[in-house]
Design an enzyme around this catalytic site. Structure first.
Site, mmCIF file in Angstrom:
data_model
loop_
_atom_site.group_PDB
_atom_site.id
_atom_site.type_symbol
_atom_site.label_atom_id
_atom_site.label_comp_id
_atom_site.label_asym_id
_atom_site.label_seq_id
_atom_site.Cartn_x
_atom_site.Cartn_y
_atom_site.Cartn_z
ATOM 1 N N GLU A 94 0.836 -1.196 0.000
ATOM 2 C CA GLU A 94 0.000 0.000 0.000
ATOM 3 C C GLU A 94 0.876 1.252 0.000
ATOM 4 O O GLU A 94 1.985 1.245 0.530
ATOM 5 C CB GLU A 94 -0.905 -0.015 1.231
ATOM 6 C CG GLU A 94 -1.886 -1.183 1.168
ATOM 7 C CD GLU A 94 -2.816 -1.291 2.369
ATOM 8 O OE1 GLU A 94 -3.867 -1.918 2.228
ATOM 9 O OE2 GLU A 94 -2.502 -0.753 3.441
ATOM 10 N N CYS A 107 3.552 8.565 0.937
ATOM 11 C CA CYS A 107 4.087 7.636 1.926
ATOM 12 C C CYS A 107 4.189 6.284 1.217
ATOM 13 O O CYS A 107 3.178 5.704 0.840
ATOM 14 C CB CYS A 107 3.140 7.580 3.116
ATOM 15 S SG CYS A 107 3.619 6.363 4.340
ATOM 16 N N CYS A 114 7.002 -7.081 6.541
ATOM 17 C CA CYS A 114 8.165 -6.471 7.194
ATOM 18 C C CYS A 114 8.929 -7.541 7.953
ATOM 19 O O CYS A 114 8.336 -8.471 8.498
ATOM 20 C CB CYS A 114 7.721 -5.364 8.143
ATOM 21 S SG CYS A 114 9.106 -4.385 8.774
ATOM 22 N N CYS A 118 7.711 -4.951 15.381
ATOM 23 C CA CYS A 118 7.203 -3.938 16.302
ATOM 24 C C CYS A 118 5.777 -4.331 16.724
ATOM 25 O O CYS A 118 4.920 -4.581 15.873
ATOM 26 C CB CYS A 118 7.208 -2.569 15.637
ATOM 27 S SG CYS A 118 8.833 -2.087 15.052
ATOM 28 N N CYS A 121 2.519 -2.364 15.341
ATOM 29 C CA CYS A 121 2.412 -2.063 13.910
ATOM 30 C C CYS A 121 1.689 -3.179 13.163
ATOM 31 O O CYS A 121 2.020 -4.360 13.313
ATOM 32 C CB CYS A 121 3.817 -1.868 13.340
ATOM 33 S SG CYS A 121 3.807 -1.566 11.564
ATOM 34 N N CYS A 339 -0.232 5.843 9.755
ATOM 35 C CA CYS A 339 1.008 5.161 10.127
ATOM 36 C C CYS A 339 0.728 3.862 10.859
ATOM 37 O O CYS A 339 -0.044 3.831 11.814
ATOM 38 C CB CYS A 339 1.795 6.031 11.083
ATOM 39 S SG CYS A 339 3.108 6.911 10.311
HETATM 40 N N1 SAH Z 1 10.062 0.518 9.274
HETATM 41 C C1 SAH Z 1 10.187 1.937 9.219
HETATM 42 C C2 SAH Z 1 9.154 2.631 8.367
HETATM 43 C C3 SAH Z 1 7.732 2.143 8.435
HETATM 44 S S1 SAH Z 1 6.777 2.532 9.865
HETATM 45 C C4 SAH Z 1 10.192 2.513 10.639
HETATM 46 O O1 SAH Z 1 10.026 1.759 11.571
HETATM 47 O O2 SAH Z 1 10.430 3.708 10.780
HETATM 48 C C5 SAH Z 1 6.501 4.277 9.827
HETATM 49 C C6 SAH Z 1 6.251 4.877 11.194
HETATM 50 O O3 SAH Z 1 4.983 4.468 11.728
HETATM 51 C C7 SAH Z 1 7.267 4.472 12.250
HETATM 52 O O4 SAH Z 1 7.641 5.598 13.002
HETATM 53 C C8 SAH Z 1 6.490 3.502 13.105
HETATM 54 O O5 SAH Z 1 7.036 3.365 14.389
HETATM 55 C C9 SAH Z 1 5.124 4.136 13.095
HETATM 56 N N2 SAH Z 1 4.032 3.261 13.474
HETATM 57 C C10 SAH Z 1 3.933 1.928 13.301
HETATM 58 N N3 SAH Z 1 2.747 1.486 13.779
HETATM 59 C C11 SAH Z 1 2.082 2.566 14.243
HETATM 60 C C12 SAH Z 1 0.783 2.770 14.819
HETATM 61 N N4 SAH Z 1 -0.038 1.765 14.992
HETATM 62 N N5 SAH Z 1 0.435 4.032 15.175
HETATM 63 C C13 SAH Z 1 1.276 5.068 14.953
HETATM 64 N N6 SAH Z 1 2.496 4.942 14.403
HETATM 65 C C14 SAH Z 1 2.895 3.711 14.058
#
Ligand code: SAH
Length: 346
Positions: A94, A107, A114, A118, A121, A339
């Site tokens: 996406e 974005c 991935c 995390c 996420c 995000c």
């Molecule tokens: N892998 C990379 C880029 C993708 S995630 C990274 O970790 O930076 C992009 C951003 O979204 C990151 O800052 C991540 O921590 C944040 N993110 C992931 N899940 C989220 C959520 N449920 N709510 C808000 N931010 C989130």
């Protein structure tokens, strides 16, 4: 047995020139094909009308032209557009167009699924994983640039690698895509308008510094206390904060580019004074700013956005330590485009 044809868009211009030379043709033919592929967006070899029929057939016998297909497009009430991008092997990633009054930001995704884990996420829950090719990353940007012109009457202005995947785990392809995005033959965008966001892979941050890249770096920090960070981002056990910090200092010394820390404050996880104090200390190692981002719930209720008092405390303490802080609201929540919500629900 059928030979698996190669994706012609994986070749550089030099490689295309070399290919034609090896075929006993003129190297210049490579430039013509390159132009068809990248400037004119040709989807078939038939389209390449300044090549002879035989040459077109020869290319057809040796290569395929892979293009992404924007499958589903959803528009949010706040103007955000989410694209479901179908790849040549039918996998889907996406990407999101985020409009503001003055900017359009893309974005984009760098991987299918991935490799990191995390806990907060949605993408981390997807099993299947492969790296995106440079052209698959570039095509996402081109698609959003088109949508921006169509819906908002202006070209794309910014790009963030904050879609699906960890860009530094697909570094070479991300770099090639950025080269294309910034080159005059591609979109001629300034690298200063591109942010690569990483969960923090120290070795690759150092490599980026050595490669003297010109784009900006954002690090998803979320906690400056090892124990807490490991509990929400388990790979922190392998790359602890001290190693990350050392890589960031190296980055700053080499590039003189300040770092943005992305940070979500969750209730009961990192909403105490000790968490802010640790962040302040972490920020002292290299010039940086903090983006406090809103949490986008992904289901199970373990993670809850902290109360506004906690956000206020973060803001106050950071500011009193002369650290720039912004509080960022989510966009596109009604279409799961915010995000951490990208997860191919369809
Ligand atoms: N892998 C990379 C880029 C993708 S995630 C990274 O970790 O930076 C992009 C951003 O979204 C990151 O800052 C991540 O921590 C944040 N993110 C992931 N899940 C989220 C959520 N449920 N709510 C808000 N931010 C989130």
């Amino acid at each position: 047995m059928e030979i698996k044809k190669k994706d012609i868009r994986a070749l550089t211009k030099d490689q295309l020139r070399e290919f034609f030379q090896n075929q006993g043709d003129k190297a210049f033919r490579g430039n013509q094909v390159y132009e068809w592929l990248w400037n004119k967006g040709a989807h078939t070899f038939e389209d390449m009308t300044n090549l002879s029929k035989d040459t077109r057939q020869m290319l057809q016998d040796n290569f395929v032209i892979n293009h992404i297909k924007v499958d589903v497009m959803q528009r949010s009430s706040d103007g955000t557009v989410k694209n479901a991008v179908r790849l040549h092997d039918d996998l889907i990633v996406e990407s999101v167009l985020i409009p503001t009054k003055t900017r359009t930001t893309a974005c984009v995704s760098s991987q299918v699924g991935c490799s990191l884990d995390c806990k907060f996420c949605a993408t981390a829950r997807l099993k299947r994983m492969r790296n995106l090719n440079p052209d698959e990353i570039y095509d996402q940007v081109v698609a959003i640039d088109r949508e921006s012109r169509l819906y908002f009457d202006r070209p794309l202005s910014n790009i963030v690698f904050m879609g699906m995947g960890e860009p530094l785990m697909n570094y070479n392809n991300v770099l090639k895509a950025i080269d294309k995005i910034t080159s005059p033959e591609g979109l001629a965008m300034s690298p200063k308008r591109i942010v690569v966001s990483t969960s923090g892979v120290p070795k690759m941050i150092k490599k980026m510094a050595d490669d003297d890249v010109k784009f900006k770096l954002a690090v998803s920090l979320h906690s400056a206390i090892d124990e807490v960070r490991t509990s929400i981002m388990p790979f922190n056990a392998t790359f602890p904060l001290a190693t990350l910090r050392e890589a960031l200092v190296y980055w700053y010394e080499k590039t003189k580019n300040r770092i943005t820390y992305e940070y979500v404050v969750w209730e009961g996880i990192n909403d105490k004074r000790k968490d802010v104090d640790a962040l302040v200390e972490f920020c002292k190692f290299a010039p940086s700013k903090v983006n406090l981002i809103e949490y986008n719930p992904i289901d199970d209720g373990i993670f809850q956005q902290a109360k506004s008092e906690a956000i206020d405390m973060y803001q106050k303490v950071l500011e009193s330590n002369n650290i720039t802080v912004t509080v960022r609201r989510s966009r596109g929540k009604d279409i799961d485009a915010a995000c951490g919500q990208l997860a191919n629900k369809e």
